[in-house]
Scaffold this motif. Structure first.
Motif, PDB file in Angstrom:
ATOM      1  N   ARG A  42     -27.255  14.593 -33.599  1.00  0.00           N
ATOM      2  CA  ARG A  42     -26.367  13.914 -32.651  1.00  0.00           C
ATOM      3  C   ARG A  42     -25.015  13.665 -33.295  1.00  0.00           C
ATOM      4  O   ARG A  42     -24.899  13.427 -34.486  1.00  0.00           O
ATOM      5  CB  ARG A  42     -26.952  12.585 -32.229  1.00  0.00           C
ATOM      6  CG  ARG A  42     -28.121  12.721 -31.308  1.00  0.00           C
ATOM      7  CD  ARG A  42     -28.560  11.364 -30.860  1.00  0.00           C
ATOM      8  NE  ARG A  42     -29.595  11.493 -29.861  1.00  0.00           N
ATOM      9  CZ  ARG A  42     -30.275  10.491 -29.389  1.00  0.00           C
ATOM     10  NH1 ARG A  42     -30.044   9.272 -29.825  1.00  0.00           N
ATOM     11  NH2 ARG A  42     -31.190  10.670 -28.482  1.00  0.00           N
ATOM     12  N   THR A  43     -23.987  13.643 -32.461  1.00  0.00           N
ATOM     13  CA  THR A  43     -22.631  13.361 -32.908  1.00  0.00           C
ATOM     14  C   THR A  43     -22.414  11.857 -32.958  1.00  0.00           C
ATOM     15  O   THR A  43     -22.831  11.132 -32.059  1.00  0.00           O
ATOM     16  CB  THR A  43     -21.607  13.986 -31.937  1.00  0.00           C
ATOM     17  OG1 THR A  43     -21.836  15.381 -31.864  1.00  0.00           O
ATOM     18  CG2 THR A  43     -20.189  13.714 -32.376  1.00  0.00           C
ATOM     19  N   SER A  50     -19.875   9.176 -32.393  1.00  0.00           N
ATOM     20  CA  SER A  50     -18.612   9.058 -31.675  1.00  0.00           C
ATOM     21  C   SER A  50     -17.866   7.820 -32.157  1.00  0.00           C
ATOM     22  O   SER A  50     -18.005   6.739 -31.599  1.00  0.00           O
ATOM     23  CB  SER A  50     -18.878   8.989 -30.170  1.00  0.00           C
ATOM     24  OG  SER A  50     -17.670   8.877 -29.475  1.00  0.00           O
ATOM     25  N   ASN A  76     -23.196  11.520 -22.976  1.00  0.00           N
ATOM     26  CA  ASN A  76     -22.969  12.626 -23.901  1.00  0.00           C
ATOM     27  C   ASN A  76     -23.991  12.665 -25.037  1.00  0.00           C
ATOM     28  O   ASN A  76     -23.865  13.490 -25.941  1.00  0.00           O
ATOM     29  CB  ASN A  76     -21.554  12.542 -24.472  1.00  0.00           C
ATOM     30  CG  ASN A  76     -20.512  12.738 -23.393  1.00  0.00           C
ATOM     31  OD1 ASN A  76     -20.587  13.667 -22.604  1.00  0.00           O
ATOM     32  ND2 ASN A  76     -19.545  11.837 -23.331  1.00  0.00           N
ATOM     33  N   TYR A 129     -24.504  10.749 -27.552  1.00  0.00           N
ATOM     34  CA  TYR A 129     -23.984  10.450 -28.883  1.00  0.00           C
ATOM     35  C   TYR A 129     -24.963   9.531 -29.605  1.00  0.00           C
ATOM     36  O   TYR A 129     -25.764   8.833 -28.986  1.00  0.00           O
ATOM     37  CB  TYR A 129     -22.618   9.764 -28.803  1.00  0.00           C
ATOM     38  CG  TYR A 129     -21.505  10.642 -28.303  1.00  0.00           C
ATOM     39  CD1 TYR A 129     -21.388  11.971 -28.703  1.00  0.00           C
ATOM     40  CD2 TYR A 129     -20.557  10.148 -27.428  1.00  0.00           C
ATOM     41  CE1 TYR A 129     -20.358  12.767 -28.241  1.00  0.00           C
ATOM     42  CE2 TYR A 129     -19.521  10.934 -26.957  1.00  0.00           C
ATOM     43  CZ  TYR A 129     -19.434  12.252 -27.378  1.00  0.00           C
ATOM     44  OH  TYR A 129     -18.411  13.035 -26.920  1.00  0.00           O
TER      45      TYR A 129
END
Length: 78
Positions: free
Chosen positions: A3-4, A6, A18, A20
């Protein structure tokens, strides 16, 4: 896939939509609601998630998000 993270994103809906990385803080909703306090003062250092928590609270209690239960699906408050 990882996962990013953010960084600087303060919109709960955008983070959940999204997918995140998010540390679940929805237990705060239950603790705050059950405390019955008439005033709540949240003091934390800068960049500690105060605005994100308020965004989460708004989207949990606001009638504008009444059909958006999927935002909280799989979280502690669900």
């Amino acid at each position: 896939m990882a996962r990013t993270v953010s960084i600087g994103n303060q919109d709960f809906q955008a983070i959940r939509k999204n997918d995140y990385f998010y540390i679940d803080k929805t237990r705060f909703i239950r603790e705050w609601w059950e405390s019955g306090d008439s005033v709540t003062l949240i003091t934390r250092p800068r960049r500690f998630g105060k605005t994100l928590n308020l965004s989460m609270l708004e989207q949990f209690f606001s009638v504008d998000y009444k059909d958006r239960g999927e935002l909280f699906e799989g979280l502690d408050i669900w």
